[in-house]
Write an enzyme that holds these catalytic residues in place. Structure first.
Site, PDB file in Angstrom:
ATOM      1  N   LYS A 216      48.784  36.029  51.430  1.00 53.38           N
ATOM      2  CA  LYS A 216      49.841  35.282  50.738  1.00 53.38           C
ATOM      3  C   LYS A 216      50.516  36.242  49.755  1.00 53.38           C
ATOM      4  O   LYS A 216      49.989  36.557  48.699  1.00 53.38           O
ATOM      5  CB  LYS A 216      49.249  34.091  49.975  1.00 53.38           C
ATOM      6  CG  LYS A 216      50.242  33.023  49.765  1.00 53.38           C
ATOM      7  CD  LYS A 216      50.769  32.754  48.460  1.00 53.38           C
ATOM      8  CE  LYS A 216      50.931  33.220  47.168  1.00 53.38           C
ATOM      9  NZ  LYS A 216      52.323  33.472  46.790  1.00 53.38           N
ATOM     10  N   GLY A 269      46.235  39.745  40.463  1.00 53.01           N
ATOM     11  CA  GLY A 269      47.237  39.005  39.705  1.00 53.01           C
ATOM     12  C   GLY A 269      46.788  38.818  38.276  1.00 53.01           C
ATOM     13  O   GLY A 269      46.004  39.605  37.745  1.00 53.01           O
ATOM     14  N   SER A 270      47.280  37.755  37.667  1.00 54.39           N
ATOM     15  CA  SER A 270      47.062  37.559  36.230  1.00 54.39           C
ATOM     16  C   SER A 270      45.658  37.008  35.965  1.00 54.39           C
ATOM     17  O   SER A 270      45.080  36.313  36.809  1.00 54.39           O
ATOM     18  CB  SER A 270      48.109  36.583  35.699  1.00 54.39           C
ATOM     19  OG  SER A 270      47.979  35.347  36.381  1.00 54.39           O
ATOM     20  N   ILE A 273      45.434  33.071  36.519  1.00 56.23           N
ATOM     21  CA  ILE A 273      45.271  32.574  37.892  1.00 56.23           C
ATOM     22  C   ILE A 273      43.931  33.074  38.453  1.00 56.23           C
ATOM     23  O   ILE A 273      43.286  32.381  39.241  1.00 56.23           O
ATOM     24  CB  ILE A 273      46.451  33.009  38.784  1.00 56.23           C
ATOM     25  CG1 ILE A 273      47.789  32.549  38.183  1.00 56.23           C
ATOM     26  CG2 ILE A 273      46.300  32.439  40.197  1.00 56.23           C
ATOM     27  CD1 ILE A 273      47.978  31.063  38.072  1.00 56.23           C
ATOM     28  N   GLY A 274      43.487  34.251  37.999  1.00 65.50           N
ATOM     29  CA  GLY A 274      42.172  34.750  38.414  1.00 65.50           C
ATOM     30  C   GLY A 274      41.070  33.760  38.069  1.00 65.50           C
ATOM     31  O   GLY A 274      40.138  33.536  38.853  1.00 65.50           O
ATOM     32  N   GLU A 291      41.241  41.636  40.864  1.00 68.07           N
ATOM     33  CA  GLU A 291      41.953  42.779  40.271  1.00 68.07           C
ATOM     34  C   GLU A 291      42.978  42.176  39.324  1.00 68.07           C
ATOM     35  O   GLU A 291      44.018  41.695  39.765  1.00 68.07           O
ATOM     36  CB  GLU A 291      42.651  43.595  41.364  1.00 68.07           C
ATOM     37  CG  GLU A 291      41.718  44.187  42.415  1.00 68.07           C
ATOM     38  CD  GLU A 291      41.107  45.513  41.984  1.00 68.07           C
ATOM     39  OE1 GLU A 291      41.334  45.946  40.842  1.00 68.07           O
ATOM     40  OE2 GLU A 291      40.381  46.099  42.804  1.00 68.07           O
ATOM     41  N   CYS A 325      49.796  46.992  36.421  1.00 70.48           N
ATOM     42  CA  CYS A 325      48.579  46.482  35.776  1.00 70.48           C
ATOM     43  C   CYS A 325      47.929  47.571  34.945  1.00 70.48           C
ATOM     44  O   CYS A 325      47.381  47.316  33.888  1.00 70.48           O
ATOM     45  CB  CYS A 325      47.618  45.970  36.827  1.00 70.48           C
ATOM     46  SG  CYS A 325      47.267  47.180  38.099  1.00 70.48           S
ATOM     47  N   GLU A 424      49.123  41.747  27.750  1.00 67.03           N
ATOM     48  CA  GLU A 424      50.017  42.461  28.665  1.00 67.03           C
ATOM     49  C   GLU A 424      51.452  42.012  28.448  1.00 67.03           C
ATOM     50  O   GLU A 424      51.745  40.825  28.578  1.00 67.03           O
ATOM     51  CB  GLU A 424      49.676  42.053  30.096  1.00 67.03           C
ATOM     52  CG  GLU A 424      48.736  42.943  30.798  1.00 67.03           C
ATOM     53  CD  GLU A 424      48.617  42.525  32.256  1.00 67.03           C
ATOM     54  OE1 GLU A 424      48.407  41.339  32.543  1.00 67.03           O
ATOM     55  OE2 GLU A 424      48.724  43.425  33.096  1.00 67.03           O
TER      56      GLU A 424
HETATM   57  P1  NAD Z   1      50.182  35.798  39.122  1.00 65.27           P
HETATM   58  O1  NAD Z   1      48.741  35.606  38.815  1.00 65.27           O
HETATM   59  O2  NAD Z   1      51.147  34.840  38.563  1.00 65.27           O
HETATM   60  O3  NAD Z   1      50.419  35.789  40.707  1.00 65.27           O
HETATM   61  C1  NAD Z   1      49.667  36.593  41.571  1.00 65.27           C
HETATM   62  C2  NAD Z   1      49.615  35.918  42.915  1.00 65.27           C
HETATM   63  O4  NAD Z   1      48.916  34.695  42.763  1.00 65.27           O
HETATM   64  C3  NAD Z   1      50.983  35.567  43.507  1.00 65.27           C
HETATM   65  O5  NAD Z   1      50.937  35.755  44.905  1.00 65.27           O
HETATM   66  C4  NAD Z   1      51.113  34.100  43.171  1.00 65.27           C
HETATM   67  O6  NAD Z   1      51.951  33.399  44.061  1.00 65.27           O
HETATM   68  C5  NAD Z   1      49.681  33.641  43.318  1.00 65.27           C
HETATM   69  N1  NAD Z   1      49.384  32.398  42.603  1.00 65.27           N
HETATM   70  C6  NAD Z   1      50.023  31.866  41.540  1.00 65.27           C
HETATM   71  N2  NAD Z   1      49.457  30.691  41.202  1.00 65.27           N
HETATM   72  C7  NAD Z   1      48.439  30.484  42.057  1.00 65.27           C
HETATM   73  C8  NAD Z   1      47.474  29.453  42.210  1.00 65.27           C
HETATM   74  N3  NAD Z   1      47.441  28.386  41.408  1.00 65.27           N
HETATM   75  N4  NAD Z   1      46.562  29.576  43.206  1.00 65.27           N
HETATM   76  C9  NAD Z   1      46.564  30.649  44.015  1.00 65.27           C
HETATM   77  N5  NAD Z   1      47.459  31.645  43.932  1.00 65.27           N
HETATM   78  C10 NAD Z   1      48.385  31.569  42.957  1.00 65.27           C
HETATM   79  O7  NAD Z   1      50.497  37.292  38.703  1.00 65.27           O
HETATM   80  P2  NAD Z   1      51.874  38.047  38.869  1.00 65.27           P
HETATM   81  O8  NAD Z   1      52.743  37.605  37.757  1.00 65.27           O
HETATM   82  O9  NAD Z   1      52.358  37.964  40.251  1.00 65.27           O
HETATM   83  O10 NAD Z   1      51.413  39.571  38.661  1.00 65.27           O
HETATM   84  C11 NAD Z   1      51.256  40.119  37.421  1.00 65.27           C
HETATM   85  C12 NAD Z   1      49.789  40.138  37.031  1.00 65.27           C
HETATM   86  O11 NAD Z   1      49.038  40.774  38.054  1.00 65.27           O
HETATM   87  C13 NAD Z   1      49.565  40.965  35.785  1.00 65.27           C
HETATM   88  O12 NAD Z   1      48.604  40.327  34.993  1.00 65.27           O
HETATM   89  C14 NAD Z   1      49.041  42.271  36.344  1.00 65.27           C
HETATM   90  O13 NAD Z   1      48.282  43.042  35.455  1.00 65.27           O
HETATM   91  C15 NAD Z   1      48.230  41.805  37.487  1.00 65.27           C
HETATM   92  N6  NAD Z   1      48.039  42.898  38.466  1.00 65.27           N
HETATM   93  C16 NAD Z   1      46.816  43.475  38.548  1.00 65.27           C
HETATM   94  C17 NAD Z   1      46.614  44.540  39.412  1.00 65.27           C
HETATM   95  C18 NAD Z   1      45.263  45.200  39.531  1.00 65.27           C
HETATM   96  O14 NAD Z   1      45.047  45.916  40.501  1.00 65.27           O
HETATM   97  N7  NAD Z   1      44.337  45.007  38.593  1.00 65.27           N
HETATM   98  C19 NAD Z   1      47.671  44.998  40.200  1.00 65.27           C
HETATM   99  C20 NAD Z   1      48.913  44.384  40.073  1.00 65.27           C
HETATM  100  C21 NAD Z   1      49.083  43.323  39.206  1.00 65.27           C
END
Ligand code: NAD
Length: 522
Positions: A216, A269-270, A273-274, A291, A325, A424
């Site tokens: 996704k 991701g964030s 959401i993690g 991650e 990130c 962040e």
């Molecule tokens: P996000 O958590 O909003 O979204 C990440 C993904 O999760 C997207 O595909 C989004 O559609 C999906 N998502 C959103 N809500 C969800 C839910 N309720 N259930 C399941 N999936 C859902 O993050 P973002 O704004 O897309 O990315 C930025 C964040 O990602 C920052 O915190 C950044 O540090 C982190 N990030 C980490 C790494 C790493 O390797 N550690 C790499 C890139 C980004």
């Protein structure tokens, strides 16, 4: 004349930071490169899901617009999928895993991944153009990401047939050994900041280990990944080995994480959401690799080679407009060189140019308006708190008003408990603070709830090792900074930056489960 500070809609812009006049000519725009014929248009007008090696519309027929961050305009449409589409993708993946993929030898998986790396290499320009348009990446960054994807597939192609178990000395009359087995069907939730790179490290490792994947992508960054899945089919991957379902996080992402047919979830991701993903996965004891974010420190001691450090310190926060990130978003500077280093960093910041992705300047736009607003909110808070600004770059006049631009900004004397030192920003904002000695440097470096990457700049060898041991992070760079480093280097965090490792050979352990076999033979 170039514009100072943030571009695009001005409401909410912290104008207090955008009033320093610039010397004439410092914002001189660069010419636009010639128009590249658009493979983007070739696969328009509408992007479909890719399931079982077929382009398929979502069951609901609903769509989402695809916005170009450089001008804020919609230029394409995506499927707004839901649980029914995830169900179809998981079925295709399961069918492939049970009936086809598990019979494919490790050597043959390696050949397929290598063919895919070659396909991606042949399409680097096309893929880069897709991300340039979809994510606002300057041309150089978009190409670097496509080339990194080639390397991920190359690396994991070579790794497939080198994932061994062990034999274990046990009691007399027994032979004991371990097998590394794929989980089965793995779910991959990818963010928008480095779609190709994060897809490559996650899906590359999962396929190499023998899993079938359902991906996704983030709703803001799908085009390149749909195209890569098509290339995988051309490379010979069987139907169902790699599936892409687009849509909103709370609709399709959550449906993927909840699906009982998913045997492992890789989430990038964030942290917020993690946490949700962990809760959903815990209900059925599904293993997760997380991650998450970072607030990574770059620690500069007085004996550092500043000529080497300064361009790296700058790049670590402006690369991808700070939407990284592992961005080096805090610079911790030994007191005796605080003022001179800030002065040099300030000059460097003032020379940075921000503009449309196609102009290929130092920075492109942010991904979307809400991200731009997020950065403005941080800067407004800093302004209210009286945090001094050292310097800002320039948004060029060619940047359309409706694009999502933000000038890189250097702030000093940021209190350790201010949100600028803790959270962040995910934008091109560098927070500087000073320290007196090693102990204070370590305390500041570790004073956030993150622990992803750290940079240490010193010529003192003993101190390099002491600092590397004392800093809490998943990666440490000494006299360099890799923003995650090469594809070979295991990557991941501690504390709220997540757990589990992707990249490198280490990732293959996360994408497999270990079975111990004990044979009694007397
Ligand atoms: P996000 O958590 O909003 O979204 C990440 C993904 O999760 C997207 O595909 C989004 O559609 C999906 N998502 C959103 N809500 C969800 C839910 N309720 N259930 C399941 N999936 C859902 O993050 P973002 O704004 O897309 O990315 C930025 C964040 O990602 C920052 O915190 C950044 O540090 C982190 N990030 C980490 C790494 C790493 O390797 N550690 C790499 C890139 C980004």
């Amino acid at each position: 004349m170039a514009r100072q500070g943030g571009g695009g809609a001005q409401e909410g812009n912290p104008i207090g930071y955008n009033m320093t006049p610039k010397a004439p000519g410092t914002g001189r725009p660069q010419p636009l490169p010639p128009e590249v014929p658009g493979p983007v248009d070739k696969i328009s007008p509408m992007q479909l899901n890719y399931i079982g090696n077929q382009s398929i519309a979502s069951a609901s027929g609903r769509t989402l617009p695809v916005i170009d961050p450089s001008d804020g305009l919609a230029f394409d449409e995506l499927q707004r999928s839901d649980a029914a589409d995830i169900d179809a993708a998981v079925s295709a993946a399961r069918d492939c895993f049970e009936h086809t993929w598990h019979k494919v030898s490790a050597a043959e998986r390696g050949r397929l991944l290598y063919r895919l790396s070659q396909k991606v290499a042949e399409h680097v320009d096309e893929l880069a153009l897709l991300e340039q348009r979809d994510c606002g990446k300057p041309v150089k960054q978009a190409r670097a990401d496509a080339l990194a994807l080639v390397r991920y597939f190359e690396f994991y192609a070579g790794a497939c047939d080198k994932l061994h178990g062990e034999t274990i000395p046990y009691q007399d009359g027994y032979s004991v050994f371990t097998w590394r087995e794929p989980h089965g069907v793995t779910g991959h939730i990818v963010p928008w900041n480095y779609p190709m790179q994060i897809f490559g490290r996650s899906v590359g490792g999962a396929l190499a280990a023998g899993n079938c994947c359902v991906v996704k992508p983030a709703e803001d960054a799908c085009l390149s990944l749909i195209r890569v899945a098509q290339l995988a089919a051309e490379a010979g991957f069987p139907p169902g080995a790699l599936n892409i379902v687009t849509g909103l996080g709370q609709e399709v992402g959550e449906a993927l994480a909840r699906h009982p047919g998913i045997d492992h979830i890789s989430f990038t991701g964030s942290p917020r959401i993690g946490t949700l993903i962990q809760q959903v996965a815990a209900e059925r004891h599904c293993p997760v690799t997380l991650e998450l974010g970072g607030k990574s420190p770059q620690i500069v001691f007085a004996d550092a080679d500043l000529n080497a450090a300064i361009p790296v310190l700058i790049n670590a926060i402006v690369q991808n407009s700070g939407q990284t990130c592992s961005a080096g978003s805090r610079v911790l500077i030994e007191q005796s060189i605080y003022e001179p280093l800030l002065e040099r960093l300030g000059h460097a910041f003032e020379s940075l140019r921000v503009g449309p992705a196609a102009m290929d300047l130092d920075l492109g736009p942010l991904i979307r308006q809400t991200q731009q607003q997020r950065v403005w909110d941080f800067l407004s808070d800093a302004h209210v708190a009286g945090i001094p600004m050292v310097a800002q770059g320039v948004v060029v006049d060619e940047a359309p008003q409706a694009g999502f631009y933000q000038a890189p900004t250097l702030l000093r004397d940021v209190p350790v408990d201010h949100r600028l030192a803790q959270d962040e920003v995910f934008g091109p904002v560098l927070a500087a603070m000073s320290f007196r000695d090693e102990d204070e440097a370590v305390a500041l470096a570790n004073a956030t709830h993150f622990g992803l990457v750290a940079g240490i700049w010193t010529e003192n060898g003993a101190r390099q090792f002491r600092m590397a041991k004392r800093v809490k992070s998943g990666q440490v760079f000494i006299n360099n900074y890799g923003a995650g480093g090469g594809v070979e280097l295991p990557f991941g965090g501690v504390k709220s930056s997540g757990y589990g490792r992707e990249k490198g050979f280490e990732a293959l352990y996360g994408f497999t489960t270990l079975k111990t076999v004990a044979v009694k033979h007397g």
